[in-house]
Design an enzyme around this catalytic site. Structure first.
Site, PDB file in Angstrom:
ATOM      1  N   LYS A  54      49.199  49.761  53.447  1.00  0.00           N
ATOM      2  CA  LYS A  54      48.541  48.589  54.034  1.00  0.00           C
ATOM      3  C   LYS A  54      47.400  49.030  54.940  1.00  0.00           C
ATOM      4  O   LYS A  54      46.315  48.453  54.915  1.00  0.00           O
ATOM      5  CB  LYS A  54      49.563  47.745  54.806  1.00  0.00           C
ATOM      6  CG  LYS A  54      50.526  46.984  53.890  1.00  0.00           C
ATOM      7  CD  LYS A  54      51.734  46.417  54.626  1.00  0.00           C
ATOM      8  CE  LYS A  54      52.730  45.802  53.637  1.00  0.00           C
ATOM      9  NZ  LYS A  54      53.983  45.349  54.251  1.00  0.00           N
ATOM     10  N   GLN A  98      57.071  45.035  59.838  1.00  0.00           N
ATOM     11  CA  GLN A  98      57.622  45.504  58.561  1.00  0.00           C
ATOM     12  C   GLN A  98      59.139  45.303  58.531  1.00  0.00           C
ATOM     13  O   GLN A  98      59.850  45.674  59.465  1.00  0.00           O
ATOM     14  CB  GLN A  98      57.266  46.988  58.346  1.00  0.00           C
ATOM     15  CG  GLN A  98      57.692  47.549  57.013  1.00  0.00           C
ATOM     16  CD  GLN A  98      56.974  46.920  55.812  1.00  0.00           C
ATOM     17  OE1 GLN A  98      55.799  46.574  55.887  1.00  0.00           O
ATOM     18  NE2 GLN A  98      57.684  46.764  54.716  1.00  0.00           N
ATOM     19  N   ASP A 121      52.027  37.312  57.212  1.00  0.00           N
ATOM     20  CA  ASP A 121      53.092  37.342  56.204  1.00  0.00           C
ATOM     21  C   ASP A 121      53.505  35.926  55.780  1.00  0.00           C
ATOM     22  O   ASP A 121      54.211  35.753  54.798  1.00  0.00           O
ATOM     23  CB  ASP A 121      54.344  38.036  56.774  1.00  0.00           C
ATOM     24  CG  ASP A 121      54.424  39.525  56.422  1.00  0.00           C
ATOM     25  OD1 ASP A 121      54.008  39.888  55.304  1.00  0.00           O
ATOM     26  OD2 ASP A 121      54.901  40.297  57.269  1.00  0.00           O
TER      27      ASP A 121
HETATM   28  N1  GUN Z   1      59.304  44.302  53.504  1.00  0.00           N
HETATM   29  C1  GUN Z   1      59.317  44.093  52.159  1.00  0.00           C
HETATM   30  N2  GUN Z   1      58.358  43.216  51.814  1.00  0.00           N
HETATM   31  C2  GUN Z   1      57.730  42.867  52.952  1.00  0.00           C
HETATM   32  C3  GUN Z   1      56.634  41.980  53.229  1.00  0.00           C
HETATM   33  O1  GUN Z   1      56.043  41.331  52.358  1.00  0.00           O
HETATM   34  N3  GUN Z   1      56.283  41.895  54.534  1.00  0.00           N
HETATM   35  C4  GUN Z   1      56.910  42.593  55.514  1.00  0.00           C
HETATM   36  N4  GUN Z   1      56.491  42.424  56.758  1.00  0.00           N
HETATM   37  N5  GUN Z   1      57.929  43.405  55.292  1.00  0.00           N
HETATM   38  C5  GUN Z   1      58.319  43.529  54.001  1.00  0.00           C
END
Ligand code: GUN
Length: 286
Positions: A54, A98, A121
């Site tokens: 990311k 995350q 998100d």
């Molecule tokens: N862990 C697995 N998928 C995601 C996601 O789309 N966003 C976040 N913040 N954590 C994750």
């Protein structure tokens, strides 16, 4: 039948290219560099990879990012304190915590603490509510990625029977809500299946579009798929040293009209949509 491959890697790359120009124009007109703050608690290996991807993706399109790494022993109060600091930091436009978080931390409490305007998100109940009512502030990243894959592959969603396998807050529920909406690449008849569903195989076999998001390696076999269906595989499962989806790719691709690979299908789309949301967040805060 041998299915057409839906190339998420290529589609995501073209979205990121488009974003390069949009970010440049935004920076030019506002003097603001959109910035994503990513919070990683603990040292889950998969999460470390996701967060690094990311960050790199932000840098490549001219956005700033900062990673906040906290030890697994961080208390919930300490994490909430960091979230509060990021909420009020005017140089930060998007906040991503995350998941998963360590077990002693309540995920809902933390996600609810992210200010809705920075919730890239789309996990905050205010943003989920707006999305469900068809007036999204942000669209949730993976579900939006799935929607764009359907659109870019020319799949007719309007009136189709979409079967979603899995009812998670991150994928199953929101993707079902997005595809049932009125609008483009939507207007579907949606069935959500889960561990308690009766006649599961029968329902899966009635899908024109199957979205697998249950986290069970190669759960969907060729016998479960209607010939000519479009199959979107959201699963990423590590089996030995292989990454496999929730769909048995080889046999199912003999039956389906189109299918996403793992890796290189939905995964790259999630990141592209996160970048899009970060630019949206910067726009609405400027
Ligand atoms: N862990 C697995 N998928 C995601 C996601 O789309 N966003 C976040 N913040 N954590 C994750």
């Amino acid at each position: 039948m041998t299915a057409k491959l839906i190339d998420g890697k290529a589609i995501a790359a073209s979205i990121r290219n488009q974003l390069v120009a949009e970010v440049a124009a935004f920076r030019e007109s506002t003097n603001i560099v959109p910035k994503l703050a990513a919070v990683l608690v603990g040292d889950d290996p998969a999460s470390q990879v996701y967060v690094r991807n990311k960050e790199q993706a932000c840098a490549k399109i001219g956005m700033a990012s900062e990673l906040f790494r906290l030890p697994a022993t961080t208390s919930q109060a300490e994490l909430l304190e960091l979230v509060a600091t990021l909420n009020s930091d005017r140089s930060v436009h998007g906040i991503l915590v995350q998941l998963p978080l360590p077990r002693h931390i309540n995920e809902t409490t933390v996600l609810d603490a992210v200010t809705p305007l920075k919730d890239v998100d789309c996990f905050h109940p205010e943003n989920v509510g707006l999305m469900v009512q068809g007036r999204p502030r942000f669209k949730p990243c993976t579900p939006h990625g799935v929607q764009v894959l359907l659109q870019e592959s020319g799949t007719v969603v309007d009136g189709a029977h979409v079967v979603v396998l899995g009812r998670s807050e991150i994928v199953g529920k929101p993707v079902a809500m997005m595809l049932v909406q009125k609008g483009e690449t939507a207007n579907a008849t949606v069935t959500i299946c889960h561990s308690r569903t009766r006649n599961l195989v029968e329902i899966i076999r009635s899908a024109d579009i199957l979205i697998a998001a249950i986290g069970k390696p190669e759960f969907v076999t060729a016998e479960m798929v209607k010939p000519g269906a479009v199959v979107i595989d959201v699963g990423i499962n590590r089996v030995g040293d292989r990454l496999v989806g929730d769909v048995a790719f080889e046999p199912v691709s003999q039956v389906a009209a189109a299918i996403t690979p793992v890796p290189g299908g939905v995964g790259p789309m999630t990141i592209a949509m996160l970048l899009k949301n970060t630019l949206t967040a910067a726009r609405i805060q400027s």
